[in-house]
Design an enzyme around this catalytic site. Structure first.
Site, PDB file in Angstrom:
ATOM      1  N   ASP A 380       0.793  -1.224   0.000  1.00  0.00           N
ATOM      2  CA  ASP A 380       0.000   0.000   0.000  1.00  0.00           C
ATOM      3  C   ASP A 380       0.825   1.273   0.000  1.00  0.00           C
ATOM      4  O   ASP A 380       0.309   2.344  -0.336  1.00  0.00           O
ATOM      5  CB  ASP A 380      -0.960  -0.010   1.189  1.00  0.00           C
ATOM      6  CG  ASP A 380      -2.079  -1.033   1.014  1.00  0.00           C
ATOM      7  OD1 ASP A 380      -2.412  -1.342  -0.143  1.00  0.00           O
ATOM      8  OD2 ASP A 380      -2.602  -1.521   2.020  1.00  0.00           O
ATOM      9  N   TYR A 465     -10.093  -1.221   1.841  1.00  0.00           N
ATOM     10  CA  TYR A 465      -9.848  -1.304   3.282  1.00  0.00           C
ATOM     11  C   TYR A 465      -9.593   0.067   3.895  1.00  0.00           C
ATOM     12  O   TYR A 465      -9.036   0.959   3.252  1.00  0.00           O
ATOM     13  CB  TYR A 465      -8.656  -2.216   3.580  1.00  0.00           C
ATOM     14  CG  TYR A 465      -9.068  -3.604   4.017  1.00  0.00           C
ATOM     15  CD1 TYR A 465      -9.574  -3.827   5.290  1.00  0.00           C
ATOM     16  CD2 TYR A 465      -8.979  -4.686   3.148  1.00  0.00           C
ATOM     17  CE1 TYR A 465      -9.970  -5.092   5.695  1.00  0.00           C
ATOM     18  CE2 TYR A 465      -9.373  -5.959   3.540  1.00  0.00           C
ATOM     19  CZ  TYR A 465      -9.870  -6.154   4.822  1.00  0.00           C
ATOM     20  OH  TYR A 465     -10.269  -7.410   5.226  1.00  0.00           O
ATOM     21  N   LEU A 524      14.723   3.530  18.639  1.00  0.00           N
ATOM     22  CA  LEU A 524      14.756   3.822  20.074  1.00  0.00           C
ATOM     23  C   LEU A 524      16.112   4.410  20.475  1.00  0.00           C
ATOM     24  O   LEU A 524      17.161   3.937  20.024  1.00  0.00           O
ATOM     25  CB  LEU A 524      14.515   2.544  20.875  1.00  0.00           C
ATOM     26  CG  LEU A 524      13.068   2.100  21.093  1.00  0.00           C
ATOM     27  CD1 LEU A 524      13.021   0.615  21.426  1.00  0.00           C
ATOM     28  CD2 LEU A 524      12.421   2.908  22.206  1.00  0.00           C
ATOM     29  N   GLU A 661      26.274  -7.771  11.524  1.00  0.00           N
ATOM     30  CA  GLU A 661      27.034  -6.716  12.174  1.00  0.00           C
ATOM     31  C   GLU A 661      26.829  -6.783  13.686  1.00  0.00           C
ATOM     32  O   GLU A 661      25.815  -7.267  14.186  1.00  0.00           O
ATOM     33  CB  GLU A 661      26.609  -5.351  11.643  1.00  0.00           C
ATOM     34  CG  GLU A 661      27.083  -5.078  10.231  1.00  0.00           C
ATOM     35  CD  GLU A 661      26.973  -3.606   9.883  1.00  0.00           C
ATOM     36  OE1 GLU A 661      27.866  -2.838  10.291  1.00  0.00           O
ATOM     37  OE2 GLU A 661      26.001  -3.245   9.211  1.00  0.00           O
ATOM     38  N   ASP A 667      23.940   2.466  17.893  1.00  0.00           N
ATOM     39  CA  ASP A 667      22.650   3.095  17.611  1.00  0.00           C
ATOM     40  C   ASP A 667      21.808   2.060  16.864  1.00  0.00           C
ATOM     41  O   ASP A 667      22.166   1.641  15.755  1.00  0.00           O
ATOM     42  CB  ASP A 667      22.846   4.353  16.770  1.00  0.00           C
ATOM     43  CG  ASP A 667      21.590   5.213  16.718  1.00  0.00           C
ATOM     44  OD1 ASP A 667      20.557   4.808  17.282  1.00  0.00           O
ATOM     45  OD2 ASP A 667      21.645   6.297  16.097  1.00  0.00           O
TER      46      ASP A 667
END
Length: 760
Positions: A380, A465, A524, A661, A667
């Site tokens: 979509d 939808y 995060l 990795e 991060d």
């Protein structure tokens, strides 16, 4: 005293009593208007002006970029609304987000503001080597430069055949299909009562069977006015090859009707006249038999009004442009025209919890015994999740008194368009305590807190939808991300083999099985950008009972694992995810535990596709319920709008992100997939309901704080056995009869959501 005097005094007394009763009743029924107070300002250290680096482009900025490109690209740019495949045109514009390091330098360390720039996607159909090019344009609002970033972003050119289909291309395909109808007038008249019956086409995707194809199956339905045509198939499906840049070379490659394939409509007409076609006559739908109708039945007399939630003393949150503040929470929000809602710089107090939280893709994979249903894998994002986030209906899509926010977008046009009220923001009483305890032991008291939360919502209508996108912020520092699915099911024409792919829900309607799967990006930053991933779970260990060694017991014990490689942090969609999966920091809380945030997923997804599929790599993010990778500027999205029309050679393949990795003290980004498997049934008519069709995930503090931060909430209720519980000094619930006795000043109902539509 004579009788006359007595009667007069009695009448006067009764009149006085009546007058007093009327006064008392009038006083009791008097309704006051709610007095609103101003919400508190931003938490200390949070500047809503700084959050503008994440803001969507304004209409003025879009206009400036269009003008600049037309003046500086050196080619004629047709307005995309009218552009032919062989024309050059601007497809869409979006804000070009700053590099994270530059954004954090500005937000946290007072460094220079990153330049404001735009992303411009241009279709070059009028070149010897047609292609799609992505440009960086800046600085805004008065651009002076542009740079081709296509190769940097994708590592190769974007093939022209992989471009999304424009509304103009759809309109031209419709013209071709309806012109082709002239080759089968007898068949269409007798099978479908055409032309008296209004027919509509529905696209499928992807468009072919191998890279380079651009051939699409279109399914024909009865277009019933004021109803969802998606559940009125007529049994006819048409394959159109629209790969040529010259529209005159487009052609019908195949026709399907009621289980049989034909070379074209002319052959179908001939075979029909020769009585070789197994015909099923579909009658025109009459209003009284329209089972797809959502029209309201006549209300019963004196029907009571529905419940209304309102804020008796005004809103307890503030919205300043694209910046929201609610109690300890603050964040910036926006809408990508392709991928939909996105949030940035989500903070609790002054500390950032999430740098970016954004929807990446919504996938629907269908199954059917008809070609349109069996090939469909809607991605979509290529249709425009943000583009089709239309105006929200006050009092239905969101609470009546919510705050509504407009959004401009520019796609397939040189002129910005407005989706009015496409976001809503409201504080919501969830109807259950966030926490509570009634003590009947030791001492007698009650303590509790109602579960109030702030909700940011948008709703996208993607063909049939409707997806309700929610981002919910709780007082205990938790964030909930949730999607509800509703709207019409997609359907196929019912044949004898149909029940292997769904349920019959109408005389000629098969509700086709399908899987929904949504992918989110969660960047995060828990107590900083350097985080690690830890999995906690449980096992049982068998031990001797210390006080009775002749016995054994099985006691649960914690198991812990540091997931230090990307492969270890990629959990299959149908596999087991550790019950506690959290991002940890090097900082500790006051009890010596690493400050962390936990990811908790609520999903019952079906498989996206077998990995043996030639197109699976284009949606390989669907292999994983959650995958955590090292954050890279070159791995900003899990997919691409070009993957839909060339899934066999995708420009972005998420599986390539996972390359073993190290992810310790880095991060990190979590890519989370949630969804559900849907077998349509009778109760999905006329439309699917949201009950039971909600999935999502939570981001929950785990030793991040010293205690639950909601203990500081002024909404808390606490009283003991000896206290006067009707005093609102210490019992907020006792204040409600007074504060909630006012009448809210409601805005008049209005809706303008049909104004930007270009027609069916």
């Amino acid at each position: 005293m004579n009788m006359k005097t007595v009667v007069i005094l009695l009448v006067l007394a009764l009149a006085t009593v009546f007058a007093l009763v009327c006064v008392l009743l009038t006083k009791k029924e008097k309704v006051t208007t709610c007095v609103c107070s101003e919400p508190k300002s931003s938490p200390e250290g949070i500047n809503d002006e700084k959050s503008k680096i994440f803001a969507d482009l304004t209409a003025e900025e879009m206009t400036q970029v269009v003008t600049y490109l037309k003046d500086n690209l050196g080619v004629h740019l047709q307005d995309a609304f009218h552009a032919e495949p062989a024309d050059n045109c601007i497809y869409y514009l979006d804000v070009y987000l700053p590099v994270k390091a530059e954004a954090l330098g500005f937000l946290d360390h007072g460094r220079i503001r990153p330049p404001r720039q735009a992303l411009a996607v241009v279709f070059f159909g009028g070149q010897p080597d047609p292609n799609v090019t992505e440009f960086l344009v800046g600085p805004l609002p008065n651009p002076t430069y542009h740079r081709d970033i296509t190769l940097t972003k994708f590592g190769k050119k974007v093939p022209y055949h992989s471009r999304p289909v424009t509304e103009k291309e759809y309109r031209d395909i419709d013209l071709l299909i309806f012109l082709e109808f002239s080759k089968a007038p007898t068949f269409l008249k007798e099978c479908c009562e055409y032309p008296e019956t209004n027919l509509a086409t529905l696209t499928t995707a992807p468009r072919g069977l191998e890279s380079g194809d651009r051939a699409t199956w279109f399914v024909l339905f009865q277009n019933v006015f004021g109803s969802g045509y998606f559940i009125y198939p007529v049994g006819l499906e048409i394959l159109v090859d629209h790969s040529s840049l010259n529209r005159s070379q487009w052609k019908v490659k195949s026709v399907f009707y009621n289980g049989q394939y034909y070379q074209g409509l002319a052959q179908l007409e001939k075979d029909y006249k020769d009585r070789l076609v197994k015909e099923v006559r579909v009658k025109r739908v009459q209003t009284e038999n329209d089972f797809a109708s959502m029209k309201r039945p006549p209300p019963p007399p004196l029907a009571p009004a529905s419940p209304l939630q309102f804020e008796p003393q005004g809103k307890r949150y503030s919205v300043m442009g694209s910046h929201v503040v609610y109690q300890s929470w603050s964040f910036a929000f926006g809408m990508n025209v392709n991928t939909g809602p996105r949030l940035f710089d989500i903070r609790f107090g002054t500390e950032r919890i999430v740098y970016e939280l954004s929807l990446q893709e919504a996938l629907a994979t269908y199954g059917s015994d008809c070609p349109g249903g069996m090939v469909t894998r809607y991605m979509d994002g290529s249709l425009g999740i943000g583009k089709f986030s239309f105006e929200l209906v006050r009092g239905v899509d969101c609470p009546y008194t919510a705050t509504y926010v407009d959004r401009h977008y520019l796609i397939e046009s040189d002129t910005p368009k407005l989706n009015k009220n496409s976001f809503c923001i409201f504080e919501h009483d969830m109807g259950v305590p966030l926490r509570r305890h009634f003590s009947n032991m030791g001492s007698f008291y009650y303590g509790g807190l109602a579960k109030y939360a702030l909700v940011l919502r948008a709703v996208s209508t993607l063909i049939n939808y409707d997806y309700v996108w929610d981002f919910v912020f709780y007082q205990n520092g938790a964030i909930e991300v949730k999607v509800h699915a509703t709207g019409y099911i997609s359907s196929s024409f019912f044949t004898g083999q149909g029940k292997a792919y769904g349920n019959r829900v109408g005389e000629h309607t098969l509700g086709t099985m399908h899987s929904h799967l949504m992918n989110y990006k969660v960047d995060l930053d828990v107590a900083g950008t350097k985080n690690s991933l830890v999995a906690l779970d449980m096992a049982f260990e068998t031990v001797q009972v210390p006080w009775s060694p002749e016995y054994q017991i099985q006691r649960p014990v914690l198991t812990s694992q540091d997931l230090d490689k990307e492969e270890k942090a990629a959990f299959p969609l149908d596999g087991k995810v550790p019950r506690y999966l959290h991002f940890t920091s090097s900082q500790e809380n006051q009890w010596g535990h690493q400050r962390s945030y936990r990811i908790q997923i609520v999903s019952f997804a079906g498989e996206h596709l077998p990995e043996a599929s030639t197109m699976e790599k284009s949606i390989s993010w669907g292999r994983y319920k959650v995958a955590v990778t090292k954050r890279k500027e070159e791995e900003m999205t899990s997919t691409s709008i070009y993957n839909q029309n060339d899934p066999w050679d995708p420009l972005v393949a998420f599986a390539d992100f996972i390359d073993n990795e190290t992810i310790s003290n880095e991060d990190l980004v979590a890519w989370i997939s949630v969804g559900f498997f849907h077998v349509p049934h009778a109760e999905d008519i006329p439309t699917t309901v949201t009950v039971g069709n909600a999935v999502g995930f939570f981001l929950r503090p785990y030793n991040y704080f010293g205690v639950d931060p909601s203990v500081k909430s002024p909404d808390s209720v606490y009283f003991t056995i000896g206290q006067d519980v009707d005093k609102c000094d210490f019992n907020q619930a006792a204040c409600l009869p007074k504060t909630g006795s006012c009448s809210p000043s409601l805005p008049s109902f209005a809706f303008t959501g049909f104004q930007n539509l270009t027609g069916p």
